[in-house]
Design a protein around this motif. Sequence first.
Motif, PDB file in Angstrom:
ATOM      1  N   UNK A  70       0.811  -1.219   0.000  1.00  0.00           N
ATOM      2  CA  UNK A  70       0.000   0.000   0.000  1.00  0.00           C
ATOM      3  C   UNK A  70       0.844   1.269   0.000  1.00  0.00           C
ATOM      4  N   UNK A  71       2.152   1.123   0.251  1.00  0.00           N
ATOM      5  CA  UNK A  71       3.015   2.305   0.257  1.00  0.00           C
ATOM      6  C   UNK A  71       3.591   2.583  -1.131  1.00  0.00           C
ATOM      7  N   UNK A  73       2.955   3.799  -4.812  1.00  0.00           N
ATOM      8  CA  UNK A  73       1.989   4.567  -5.581  1.00  0.00           C
ATOM      9  C   UNK A  73       1.956   3.988  -6.993  1.00  0.00           C
ATOM     10  N   UNK A  76       3.729   5.541  -9.874  1.00  0.00           N
ATOM     11  CA  UNK A  76       5.181   5.731  -9.887  1.00  0.00           C
ATOM     12  C   UNK A  76       5.871   4.452 -10.315  1.00  0.00           C
ATOM     13  N   UNK A  80      12.477   1.847  -7.972  1.00  0.00           N
ATOM     14  CA  UNK A  80      13.020   2.541  -6.798  1.00  0.00           C
ATOM     15  C   UNK A  80      12.384   2.067  -5.496  1.00  0.00           C
ATOM     16  N   UNK A  81      11.111   1.768  -5.554  1.00  0.00           N
ATOM     17  CA  UNK A  81      10.409   1.275  -4.360  1.00  0.00           C
ATOM     18  C   UNK A  81      11.010  -0.063  -3.916  1.00  0.00           C
TER      19      UNK A  81
END
Lengths: 188, 211
Positions: A70-71, A73, A76, A80-81
Amino acid sequence: MVSRDREAQWAEWMRAGIRGDSQAYHRFLADVTPYLRAAARRGCARASVPVSEAEDVVQDVLIALHLKRGSWDPARPLGPWLQVILRHKLIDAFRRRGRTASVAIDDFAELIAAPQDEAIDDRRDAMRLLRQLKEGQQEIVRSISLEGQDVRETAQRLNMTEGAVRVALHRALKTLARLYHGGQNENG
Amino acid sequence: MKTDELLTLLSADTAPVRPLRRMLSVALAIGFLVSALVMIATVGMRPDLAVAMIEPRVVAKLSVTLLAAASSAVLVFRIGRPGVPLGRTLRALLLPAALLAAAVAIELSVLPPDHWKASLIGRNALFCLFFIPVLSAVPLIGFLWAMRAGAPERPGWAGAACGFSAASMAAFIYAFHCPDDSPLFVMTWYVIAIGLVTLTGAAAGRRLLRW
């Protein structure tokens, strides 16, 4: 190599997974795992931590990206996440071994997927971790992961509702996440 | 457990994903409403609010706190999301600080020095120190609760951001009651109150936001 296309494909599967498509989600997890593994092994090697630790980190990362998705987006990029989560978990693993190595994560695009290596991987004592779950959760986790039954079959066999199995499974994963990052040494 | 088995386990967990942004929005809305209602229902707005609103010191007080609340809320919405850069967001926090510094400078230039001490101490300093943290409680708890769905790289800093944002919001709300308008008062007591809540948030974040 992870091309931009592959990363876009991961993001697509991830988005579908967030909408509830568990097949797409499983495809994402299965496809990303070899790259996480390659990055984790390289990270361990650079920090002079035994590469056999890498699979623990991979599993820790997989649970984290599941519980924390859920963190991300969906508008995006996913790369990188993923990199930040992997770096966070590597640092965590090194810290537990008393290392404070700085961790540089390569761009996933530079990595070559690493298959699982039975000889050095899966060294974590799964039974020890599972034993720390509540009994009902243990049974459900075993049924789904080790015996390969789905939620419906598990519910029928354990004489539970599917909803109750789902809730217990989600709680079990949260507990496992805590156990992976060393929570068993803390109060609660 | 083999990694393949873990994958099966994870994809069997179909609990709905709770987007961090939505949870933070809910926390922000509830926190703001509850704090505003608590302020209005207990101490109430200042009686001369309509007149005071055009007084430059009151405008400065409301602007500084609103700017702090807004810029720190942006930070709260970004800090729990891996891979989202924070540089510009952190620099935006300097805006309320710069505005407060300017207000203090103007105050010092227009106010005779023998009035400085009285303006700084004000009438309600202790109540301000008490009530801003009280009004921060619900927004802070809400932000921390929502942030547990996030993945902040530095849990303590994320908690501090939650505390700073909750307290800035509380300070903005409190400013509608507060009879002390001098920037010297705001610079001292508001900042101390916000600092205390920020530290509380940092301590809570270190415990609650680890992952």
